[in-house]
Design a protein around this motif. Structure first.
Motif, PDB file in Angstrom:
ATOM      1  N   ALA A  46       9.112   5.893   1.693  1.00  0.00           N
ATOM      2  CA  ALA A  46       7.308   4.684   2.145  1.00  0.00           C
ATOM      3  C   ALA A  46       8.029   4.299   2.951  1.00  0.00           C
ATOM      4  O   ALA A  46       7.338   3.738   4.473  1.00  0.00           O
ATOM      5  CB  ALA A  46       7.595   3.640   0.972  1.00  0.00           C
ATOM      6  N   GLN A  65       3.038  11.907  -9.000  1.00  0.00           N
ATOM      7  CA  GLN A  65       2.623  10.520  -8.370  1.00  0.00           C
ATOM      8  C   GLN A  65       2.267  11.133  -6.455  1.00  0.00           C
ATOM      9  O   GLN A  65       1.697  10.622  -5.854  1.00  0.00           O
ATOM     10  CB  GLN A  65       2.633   9.845  -8.393  1.00  0.00           C
ATOM     11  CG  GLN A  65       2.798   8.778  -9.427  1.00  0.00           C
ATOM     12  CD  GLN A  65       2.920   7.450 -10.027  1.00  0.00           C
ATOM     13  OE1 GLN A  65       4.438   7.674 -10.009  1.00  0.00           O
ATOM     14  NE2 GLN A  65       2.089   7.039 -10.704  1.00  0.00           N
ATOM     15  N   SER A  91       0.073  11.373  -2.835  1.00  0.00           N
ATOM     16  CA  SER A  91       0.251  10.265  -2.060  1.00  0.00           C
ATOM     17  C   SER A  91       0.054  11.494  -0.791  1.00  0.00           C
ATOM     18  O   SER A  91      -0.314  10.996   0.139  1.00  0.00           O
ATOM     19  CB  SER A  91       1.275   9.436  -2.406  1.00  0.00           C
ATOM     20  OG  SER A  91       2.494  10.463  -2.308  1.00  0.00           O
ATOM     21  N   TYR A 136       0.919  -1.346   0.425  1.00  0.00           N
ATOM     22  CA  TYR A 136      -0.139  -0.011  -0.050  1.00  0.00           C
ATOM     23  C   TYR A 136       0.592   1.288  -0.052  1.00  0.00           C
ATOM     24  O   TYR A 136       0.413   2.358  -1.055  1.00  0.00           O
ATOM     25  CB  TYR A 136      -0.908   0.068   1.209  1.00  0.00           C
ATOM     26  CG  TYR A 136      -1.882   1.241   1.609  1.00  0.00           C
ATOM     27  CD1 TYR A 136      -2.600   1.221   0.570  1.00  0.00           C
ATOM     28  CD2 TYR A 136      -1.768   2.671   2.096  1.00  0.00           C
ATOM     29  CE1 TYR A 136      -3.619   2.598  -0.191  1.00  0.00           C
ATOM     30  CE2 TYR A 136      -1.945   3.285   2.576  1.00  0.00           C
ATOM     31  CZ  TYR A 136      -2.932   3.705   1.785  1.00  0.00           C
ATOM     32  OH  TYR A 136      -4.000   4.416   1.752  1.00  0.00           O
ATOM     33  N   VAL A 137       1.993   1.276   1.136  1.00  0.00           N
ATOM     34  CA  VAL A 137       3.131   2.735   0.934  1.00  0.00           C
ATOM     35  C   VAL A 137       4.016   2.356  -0.520  1.00  0.00           C
ATOM     36  O   VAL A 137       3.600   3.692  -0.978  1.00  0.00           O
ATOM     37  CB  VAL A 137       3.154   2.628   2.157  1.00  0.00           C
ATOM     38  CG1 VAL A 137       4.333   1.597   2.544  1.00  0.00           C
ATOM     39  CG2 VAL A 137       3.786   4.129   2.827  1.00  0.00           C
ATOM     40  N   LYS A 139       3.071   1.582  -3.296  1.00  0.00           N
ATOM     41  CA  LYS A 139       1.944   2.725  -4.441  1.00  0.00           C
ATOM     42  C   LYS A 139       2.123   3.701  -4.087  1.00  0.00           C
ATOM     43  O   LYS A 139       1.789   4.715  -5.123  1.00  0.00           O
ATOM     44  CB  LYS A 139       0.625   1.749  -4.645  1.00  0.00           C
ATOM     45  CG  LYS A 139       0.726   0.267  -5.179  1.00  0.00           C
ATOM     46  CD  LYS A 139      -0.639  -0.904  -4.258  1.00  0.00           C
ATOM     47  CE  LYS A 139      -2.226   0.383  -5.002  1.00  0.00           C
ATOM     48  NZ  LYS A 139      -3.123  -0.290  -5.073  1.00  0.00           N
ATOM     49  N   ALA A 140       1.469   4.191  -2.987  1.00  0.00           N
ATOM     50  CA  ALA A 140       1.859   5.732  -2.395  1.00  0.00           C
ATOM     51  C   ALA A 140       2.759   6.578  -2.455  1.00  0.00           C
ATOM     52  O   ALA A 140       2.744   7.524  -3.155  1.00  0.00           O
ATOM     53  CB  ALA A 140       1.376   5.978  -0.897  1.00  0.00           C
ATOM     54  N   GLU A 183       3.004   5.884   9.803  1.00  0.00           N
ATOM     55  CA  GLU A 183       2.120   7.080   9.900  1.00  0.00           C
ATOM     56  C   GLU A 183       2.138   7.539  11.066  1.00  0.00           C
ATOM     57  O   GLU A 183       1.324   8.302  12.061  1.00  0.00           O
ATOM     58  CB  GLU A 183       0.559   6.466  10.171  1.00  0.00           C
ATOM     59  CG  GLU A 183       0.156   4.869   8.961  1.00  0.00           C
ATOM     60  CD  GLU A 183      -1.154   4.609   9.865  1.00  0.00           C
ATOM     61  OE1 GLU A 183      -1.420   5.163  10.345  1.00  0.00           O
ATOM     62  OE2 GLU A 183      -1.298   3.622   8.526  1.00  0.00           O
ATOM     63  N   ARG A 228      -3.240  13.006  -0.386  1.00  0.00           N
ATOM     64  CA  ARG A 228      -3.760  12.367   0.211  1.00  0.00           C
ATOM     65  C   ARG A 228      -4.010  12.367   1.863  1.00  0.00           C
ATOM     66  O   ARG A 228      -4.717  11.860   2.541  1.00  0.00           O
ATOM     67  CB  ARG A 228      -4.149  10.924  -0.533  1.00  0.00           C
ATOM     68  CG  ARG A 228      -4.541  11.233  -2.502  1.00  0.00           C
ATOM     69  CD  ARG A 228      -5.082   9.579  -2.812  1.00  0.00           C
ATOM     70  NE  ARG A 228      -3.560   8.901  -2.631  1.00  0.00           N
ATOM     71  CZ  ARG A 228      -3.186   9.074  -3.708  1.00  0.00           C
ATOM     72  NH1 ARG A 228      -3.448  10.224  -4.090  1.00  0.00           N
ATOM     73  NH2 ARG A 228      -1.685   8.434  -3.817  1.00  0.00           N
ATOM     74  N   ALA A 229      -2.572  11.814   1.368  1.00  0.00           N
ATOM     75  CA  ALA A 229      -2.130  11.099   3.748  1.00  0.00           C
ATOM     76  C   ALA A 229      -2.351  12.571   4.332  1.00  0.00           C
ATOM     77  O   ALA A 229      -2.639  12.135   5.415  1.00  0.00           O
ATOM     78  CB  ALA A 229      -0.199  11.236   3.567  1.00  0.00           C
TER      79      ALA A 229
END
Length: 533
Positions: A441, A467, A471, A407-408, A410-411, A447, A474-475
């Protein structure tokens, strides 16, 4: 005259093909630009041309047509054929085509010695030596007086004369990069390889380095191969450009044509909307960091900073190399002790004094902070999954760890299939840009409440940069994270930051809308600032 030829060159790591049947020719005295996204194979190709043993081709040939002395094995570019070797042996150079990776050990080493390389984010200097001593150590075959004049000329060419007696460890990242360039040119190479040489530099310092490459390499007729994902570098320095994508040449030709086709593939970032941040989460008042250097006297790295950053704000700090930006970020994280001043970070409803050591001071906050250093590093003996979990004490059930890692990844710009394949790879199997994204990442996966990013896009191609911009936003939106971003990348600052601060000489000159800050960084203003410094 043809100097370097690649014939059907293929290279794989862990059964994944990184270079696929490459064919190309490089003429003597020309500059070849290699344009491409992170992970396209640029760095692998550069290291293969240099003769680094881990990068031996699986198939194909790299042919160097050189002038070689049959007596002492000194190697020169092909145009030297028929001339007398200057080593005192009295022999004529003979023209030979050498299958580099299948040549005799002595010939292989002789060619390798005549190739200089600048690697991205690698400041290979003697940290305790002065600038001039660092350059002198690269000069051979000249008497002491001549070597000294050569070193001074190279330092002036790199526009580092004002730091000539300074200790290397006291230099900024951009200054170190210019000294590295002077050292590599001092070796008087027949081939100069440059792998993303200006990826992490501010526009002014990058321009100085470009000028030095033109003056010290290109204009002297030295054959150069330079990799970059920055179109401006290709246009400014290259005679011919290839666009490398997933290990294959998909377009080649003159710089303007190839660059235009490459930039047509770059998407626009998501439109940034005005974001309402919360109250202050970081407060800095009168923060200073002064230290004493024998060579430089009192150095005011940070000189009286007052700053507030709001909760869930994306705050940028911009300025030229040596302005004090990285020192400020290290003070905020607790890695560098301030000389004076107050620093507080809000944790829950409490304000924590970051100048106070121990578990009741900044020790309470550190677990909730994340930092990506400009000179980041990954754990070399752990694979990507290990770097994203156990190596940073993130203990998760195996399947959940894998899901969170993908997931991270991809971020930070990897597609899901490629992210999955990355998990078992080790850092030395990744390109420079891929290692950079994995390091980012590594910061994001925990987080943290507050994330400090020092040059987060330095080695990223334009597509990946978009990208990462998306990201980060979004974060912030989904996790309420606060970002402090140090960057020379003005487009990135405009795209991602809510506010920005302009630093020079350890001071903050202005805080405001990123557009206003960037407008203050016109070429004329930069020149004025550089002159004042």
């Amino acid at each position: 005259m043809s100097f370097i030829e690649l014939k059907n060159v293929t290279k794989s790591f862990n059964d994944v093909k990184i270079l696929k049947n490459l064919n190309m020719t490089i003429d003597e005295g020309k500059v070849l630009g290699i344009l491409g996204r992170s992970g396209s194979g640029k760095s692998v190709l550069i290291n293969m041309l240099r003769g680094m043993k881990e990068y031996r081709p699986d198939d194909g040939q790299i042919l160097y047509t050189v002038a070689i002395c049959p007596e002492c094995l000194r190697v020169e570019p092909p145009s030297a054929a028929g001339k007398i070797c200057g080593c005192g042996c009295g022999c004529e150079f003979e023209l030979k085509t050498i299958d580099f990776w299948n040549s005799e050990r002595q010939v292989f080493a002789a060619i390798k010695r005549r190739i200089s390389i600048m690697l991205q984010r690698t400041f290979a200097l003697y940290e305790d030596d002065t600038v001039i001593d660092n350059v002198l150590k690269s000069i051979t075959g000249h008497d002491e007086e001549e070597s000294t004049y050569m070193a001074i000329d190279l330092i002036e060419m790199a526009q580092m004369a004002h730091r000539i007696t300074h200790i290397a460890r006291d230099l900024s990242g951009g200054e170190k990069q210019r000294v590295v360039l002077a050292r590599q040119i001092a070796k008087e190479p027949m081939i100069f390889l440059a792998d993303e040489p200006t990826g992490t530099l501010d526009p002014k310092t990058a321009e100085l380095l470009h000028q030095a490459l033109i003056e010290g390499v290109k204009n002297k007729g030295t054959t150069m191969i330079i990799t970059s994902h920055w179109p401006e570098v290709m246009k400014k320095l290259s005679d011919h450009v290839i666009w490398l994508e997933k290990g294959e040449i998909i377009v080649e030709g003159d710089p303007d044509t190839v660059v235009k086709k490459f930039m047509d593939q770059v998407p626009l970032p998501e439109k940034k909307e005005v974001y309402k941040t919360g109250g202050p989460i970081i407060k800095m008042e009168g923060v200073k960091k002064h230290y004493y250097s024998i060579e430089r006297g009192v150095v005011k790295a940070v000189d009286g900073i007052d700053l507030e950053v709001g909760e869930s704000e994306i705050f940028g700090i911009v300025g030229l190399s040596g302005a004090g930006k990285t020192t400020l970020s290290r003070i905020l994280y607790g890695l560098t002790e301030p000389s004076s001043g107050n620093i507080e970070v809000k944790l829950g409803e409490n304000w924590i004094d970051m100048t106070q050591k121990g578990p009741f001071g900044r020790g309470r906050v550190i677990p909730y902070l994340g930092i990506l250093h400009q000179e980041y590093s990954l754990y070399p003996h752990r694979n990507v999954l290990g770097n994203l979990t156990e190596a940073i004490s993130l203990e998760l059930p195996a399947e959940f760890a894998k899901m969170k890692a993908i997931y991270v990844l991809k971020a930070v710009g990897f597609d899901e299939e490629y992210a999955d394949s990355l998990l078992t790879k080790y850092p030395d199997e990744l390109s420079g840009g891929e290692r950079h994204r994995v390091a980012l990442a590594q910061v994001l996966i925990k987080e943290p409440n507050i994330i400090i990013l020092d040059e987060p896009t330095g080695t990223m191609d334009p597509i990946t940069r978009v990208q990462v911009t998306d990201s980060i936003q979004r974060a912030r939106d989904e996790l309420n994270q606060t970002f402090v971003i140090i960057s020379h990348d003005m487009d990135f600052v405009l795209d991602v930051c809510d506010r920005a601060a302009l630093m020079r000489g350890g001071k903050i000159l202005k805080i405001g809308d990123p557009v206003e800050i960037v407008e203050d960084l016109t070429p004329k203003e930069k020149e004025k600032m550089l002159t004042e410094e």
